[in-house]
Design a protein around this motif. Sequence first.
Motif, PDB file in Angstrom:
ATOM      1  N   ALA A  72       0.482  12.844  -9.215  1.00 17.64           N
ATOM      2  CA  ALA A  72       0.569  14.300  -9.228  1.00 17.64           C
ATOM      3  C   ALA A  72       1.228  14.859  -7.971  1.00 17.64           C
ATOM      4  O   ALA A  72       1.702  15.991  -7.963  1.00 17.64           O
ATOM      5  N   ALA A  73       1.294  14.052  -6.903  1.00 19.51           N
ATOM      6  CA  ALA A  73       1.735  14.568  -5.604  1.00 19.51           C
ATOM      7  C   ALA A  73       3.190  14.311  -5.301  1.00 19.51           C
ATOM      8  O   ALA A  73       3.727  14.859  -4.354  1.00 19.51           O
ATOM      9  N   ALA A  74       3.852  13.488  -6.077  1.00 21.02           N
ATOM     10  CA  ALA A  74       5.220  13.125  -5.721  1.00 21.02           C
ATOM     11  C   ALA A  74       6.063  12.939  -6.975  1.00 21.02           C
ATOM     12  O   ALA A  74       5.556  12.802  -8.088  1.00 21.02           O
ATOM     13  N   LYS A  75       7.382  12.910  -6.771  1.00 21.01           N
ATOM     14  CA  LYS A  75       8.298  12.623  -7.866  1.00 21.01           C
ATOM     15  C   LYS A  75       8.245  11.121  -8.145  1.00 21.01           C
ATOM     16  O   LYS A  75       8.576  10.307  -7.289  1.00 21.01           O
ATOM     17  N   THR A  76       7.844  10.783  -9.336  1.00 19.88           N
ATOM     18  CA  THR A  76       7.585   9.376  -9.639  1.00 19.88           C
ATOM     19  C   THR A  76       8.477   8.828 -10.759  1.00 19.88           C
ATOM     20  O   THR A  76       8.280   7.699 -11.196  1.00 19.88           O
ATOM     21  N   HIS A 117      -6.852   2.162  -3.031  1.00 24.24           N
ATOM     22  CA  HIS A 117      -7.965   2.442  -2.100  1.00 24.24           C
ATOM     23  C   HIS A 117      -8.554   3.832  -2.341  1.00 24.24           C
ATOM     24  O   HIS A 117      -9.342   4.307  -1.514  1.00 24.24           O
ATOM     25  N   TYR A 118      -8.146   4.511  -3.402  1.00 25.86           N
ATOM     26  CA  TYR A 118      -8.543   5.898  -3.670  1.00 25.86           C
ATOM     27  C   TYR A 118      -8.059   6.848  -2.571  1.00 25.86           C
ATOM     28  O   TYR A 118      -8.596   7.942  -2.420  1.00 25.86           O
ATOM     29  N   GLN A 119      -7.050   6.436  -1.804  1.00 22.88           N
ATOM     30  CA  GLN A 119      -6.567   7.337  -0.753  1.00 22.88           C
ATOM     31  C   GLN A 119      -5.727   8.450  -1.377  1.00 22.88           C
ATOM     32  O   GLN A 119      -4.962   8.223  -2.311  1.00 22.88           O
ATOM     33  N   THR A 120      -5.881   9.637  -0.879  1.00 24.36           N
ATOM     34  CA  THR A 120      -5.198  10.808  -1.419  1.00 24.36           C
ATOM     35  C   THR A 120      -3.693  10.628  -1.333  1.00 24.36           C
ATOM     36  O   THR A 120      -3.153  10.358  -0.265  1.00 24.36           O
ATOM     37  N   GLY A 121      -3.012  10.783  -2.464  1.00 27.75           N
ATOM     38  CA  GLY A 121      -1.562  10.650  -2.481  1.00 27.75           C
ATOM     39  C   GLY A 121      -1.067   9.237  -2.605  1.00 27.75           C
ATOM     40  O   GLY A 121       0.151   9.012  -2.591  1.00 27.75           O
ATOM     41  N   GLY A 122      -1.976   8.269  -2.736  1.00 28.66           N
ATOM     42  CA  GLY A 122      -1.528   6.883  -2.821  1.00 28.66           C
ATOM     43  C   GLY A 122      -0.667   6.521  -1.627  1.00 28.66           C
ATOM     44  O   GLY A 122      -1.042   6.753  -0.477  1.00 28.66           O
ATOM     45  N   TYR A 123       0.507   5.953  -1.901  1.00 28.30           N
ATOM     46  CA  TYR A 123       1.461   5.620  -0.835  1.00 28.30           C
ATOM     47  C   TYR A 123       2.660   6.574  -0.836  1.00 28.30           C
ATOM     48  O   TYR A 123       3.716   6.242  -0.310  1.00 28.30           O
ATOM     49  N   LEU A 124       2.478   7.766  -1.400  1.00 27.36           N
ATOM     50  CA  LEU A 124       3.650   8.579  -1.703  1.00 27.36           C
ATOM     51  C   LEU A 124       3.706   9.923  -0.993  1.00 27.36           C
ATOM     52  O   LEU A 124       4.562  10.741  -1.321  1.00 27.36           O
ATOM     53  N   THR A 125       2.838  10.174  -0.023  1.00 28.80           N
ATOM     54  CA  THR A 125       2.882  11.462   0.666  1.00 28.80           C
ATOM     55  C   THR A 125       2.939  11.273   2.177  1.00 28.80           C
ATOM     56  O   THR A 125       2.535  10.231   2.717  1.00 28.80           O
ATOM     57  N   ASP A 126       3.423  12.300   2.859  1.00 25.00           N
ATOM     58  CA  ASP A 126       3.464  12.274   4.329  1.00 25.00           C
ATOM     59  C   ASP A 126       2.060  12.153   4.905  1.00 25.00           C
ATOM     60  O   ASP A 126       1.845  11.437   5.895  1.00 25.00           O
ATOM     61  N   GLU A 127       1.114  12.847   4.294  1.00 27.60           N
ATOM     62  CA  GLU A 127      -0.258  12.835   4.805  1.00 27.60           C
ATOM     63  C   GLU A 127      -0.864  11.429   4.697  1.00 27.60           C
ATOM     64  O   GLU A 127      -1.533  10.950   5.614  1.00 27.60           O
ATOM     65  N   SER A 128      -0.605  10.768   3.573  1.00 29.44           N
ATOM     66  CA  SER A 128      -1.108   9.411   3.393  1.00 29.44           C
ATOM     67  C   SER A 128      -0.504   8.466   4.418  1.00 29.44           C
ATOM     68  O   SER A 128      -1.194   7.613   4.991  1.00 29.44           O
ATOM     69  N   ALA A 129       0.800   8.623   4.680  1.00 28.68           N
ATOM     70  CA  ALA A 129       1.472   7.743   5.643  1.00 28.68           C
ATOM     71  C   ALA A 129       0.881   7.883   7.035  1.00 28.68           C
ATOM     72  O   ALA A 129       0.795   6.906   7.790  1.00 28.68           O
ATOM     73  N   LEU A 172      17.079  -6.864  12.308  1.00 29.02           N
ATOM     74  CA  LEU A 172      15.791  -6.612  11.664  1.00 29.02           C
ATOM     75  C   LEU A 172      15.943  -5.544  10.589  1.00 29.02           C
ATOM     76  O   LEU A 172      16.469  -4.454  10.845  1.00 29.02           O
ATOM     77  N   THR A 173      15.471  -5.865   9.376  1.00 31.60           N
ATOM     78  CA  THR A 173      15.549  -4.950   8.241  1.00 31.60           C
ATOM     79  C   THR A 173      14.169  -4.830   7.600  1.00 31.60           C
ATOM     80  O   THR A 173      13.462  -5.822   7.450  1.00 31.60           O
ATOM     81  N   GLY A 174      13.798  -3.620   7.227  1.00 33.59           N
ATOM     82  CA  GLY A 174      12.563  -3.392   6.487  1.00 33.59           C
ATOM     83  C   GLY A 174      12.856  -2.633   5.217  1.00 33.59           C
ATOM     84  O   GLY A 174      13.696  -1.732   5.218  1.00 33.59           O
ATOM     85  N   LEU A 175      12.186  -3.002   4.140  1.00 36.85           N
ATOM     86  CA  LEU A 175      12.354  -2.244   2.901  1.00 36.85           C
ATOM     87  C   LEU A 175      10.992  -1.885   2.336  1.00 36.85           C
ATOM     88  O   LEU A 175      10.013  -2.610   2.496  1.00 36.85           O
ATOM     89  N   ASP A 176      10.942  -0.727   1.693  1.00 38.53           N
ATOM     90  CA  ASP A 176       9.701  -0.250   1.098  1.00 38.53           C
ATOM     91  C   ASP A 176      10.039   0.764   0.016  1.00 38.53           C
ATOM     92  O   ASP A 176      11.105   1.409   0.064  1.00 38.53           O
ATOM     93  N   LEU A 177       9.131   0.935  -0.940  1.00 38.65           N
ATOM     94  CA  LEU A 177       9.323   1.902  -2.019  1.00 38.65           C
ATOM     95  C   LEU A 177       8.993   3.325  -1.607  1.00 38.65           C
ATOM     96  O   LEU A 177       9.372   4.273  -2.281  1.00 38.65           O
ATOM     97  N   SER A 178       8.259   3.492  -0.503  1.00 40.17           N
ATOM     98  CA  SER A 178       7.768   4.812  -0.115  1.00 40.17           C
ATOM     99  C   SER A 178       8.625   5.431   0.986  1.00 40.17           C
ATOM    100  O   SER A 178       8.651   4.933   2.113  1.00 40.17           O
ATOM    101  N   GLY A 179       9.280   6.550   0.669  1.00 45.05           N
ATOM    102  CA  GLY A 179      10.033   7.271   1.677  1.00 45.05           C
ATOM    103  C   GLY A 179       9.178   7.772   2.824  1.00 45.05           C
ATOM    104  O   GLY A 179       9.538   7.615   3.993  1.00 45.05           O
ATOM    105  N   PRO A 180       8.008   8.390   2.540  1.00 43.41           N
ATOM    106  CA  PRO A 180       7.144   8.848   3.642  1.00 43.41           C
ATOM    107  C   PRO A 180       6.678   7.726   4.556  1.00 43.41           C
ATOM    108  O   PRO A 180       6.598   7.899   5.776  1.00 43.41           O
ATOM    109  N   TYR A 181       6.411   6.555   4.001  1.00 45.10           N
ATOM    110  CA  TYR A 181       5.972   5.435   4.842  1.00 45.10           C
ATOM    111  C   TYR A 181       7.125   4.911   5.693  1.00 45.10           C
ATOM    112  O   TYR A 181       6.929   4.506   6.847  1.00 45.10           O
ATOM    113  N   LEU A 182       8.333   4.928   5.150  1.00 45.36           N
ATOM    114  CA  LEU A 182       9.492   4.523   5.945  1.00 45.36           C
ATOM    115  C   LEU A 182       9.749   5.512   7.080  1.00 45.36           C
ATOM    116  O   LEU A 182      10.149   5.119   8.183  1.00 45.36           O
ATOM    117  N   GLU A 183       9.533   6.787   6.833  1.00 41.54           N
ATOM    118  CA  GLU A 183       9.689   7.769   7.903  1.00 41.54           C
ATOM    119  C   GLU A 183       8.663   7.533   8.998  1.00 41.54           C
ATOM    120  O   GLU A 183       8.967   7.641  10.199  1.00 41.54           O
TER     121      GLU A 183
END
Length: 346
Positions: free
Chosen positions: A114-118, A130-142, A205-216
């Motif tokens: 509900a919190a992000a474009k999926t 983990h029942y964390q708000t926003g899963g891995y998809l919000t700035d707040e979660s990151a 060094l390269t990192g990849l992830d599905l979450s834009g907020p987590y990469l930020e």
Amino acid sequence: MADPIAMALQTAGNSLRVSWYSGINWLMSRQARKLSPAPKFTPTKPVPDRNELFEDLRGLMRRDAEAAGAGLYPPEITDEPRIWDHFRRLRAMYADLPGTTERRQARDASTASAAAKTADLPDYFTQDFHYQTGGYLTDESAKLYDLQVEILFYGAAAAMRRASLRPIAEFMYGRDQRRVSCLDVACGTGRLLREIRRAYPAMALTGLDLSGPYLEEARQHMGRLRPATLIETNAEQIPCADASQDIVTCTFLFHELPPEVRRTVTCEIARVLKPGGLFVFLDSLQMGDKPGWDGLLEAFPVRFHEPYYRSYAIEDLNKLFTDAGLKPATQELAFLAKVVTCRKQE
């Protein structure tokens, strides 16, 4: 050459972390019980008592300090944000606790969708792990994720990650880091990337992830260190050339993947790794690794939303890796985690 100062610094930092996060763990657990009763579950397998748990934790911290003293990686007294930012995140996590406990009681893991474009994300990723708000998809979660993980593991999360650095150090012995490339799959907020960068400033060094907020968050976490190349993408289709990476790391990803996706990601890791290259895998313990702890592994997916954890806990990793062309080499247990290394077959 042994460096007693580095070992002393790491020991002091680890002691502070364990004391601090264990205290917060106790406070948060107490508050969560007041807000909502924990899900009722009685493990059928053994569970360690607190003394055994913390004795093992002290062993991890001791090995971590010894590794820093041996020069395998720089000592890290603390990798937390500035003190006021740390307390700001603590306050935000405390404010989020009522919603988290309410969703745990209701078995509701829908805030991420509900919190992000999926639309372009796989279904298995768009849920509240983990029942964390926003899963891995919000700035707040990151901003809260690393804090939550450290509290969960009594301050041991950083030391468990650093267990990955020992096999990397052994692989790097005699090599020119300027000519070595390393890919961190599912890099999240960049904690392992930062540890690798501190140890190897010139490595590609390269990192990849599905979450834009987590990469930020990872970009911010690298601070003034030389940046890593960060790519927002799915590990099922790694955008790297065949046989282009000397080292591939993967931390706490596989237990959050459906079984068939684990196989796809493993094959992608094998594809991009050079022949003779090193794969360093870090994830949760599995059933039988510490038989007296198997009850913890039973209880974990009940307390936290981890829909694929049970299948991971019994996954035959040796077969999984071997089928993809990765030859298992070593395994080390690190508190509630384990490190497995493989070499790409020639």
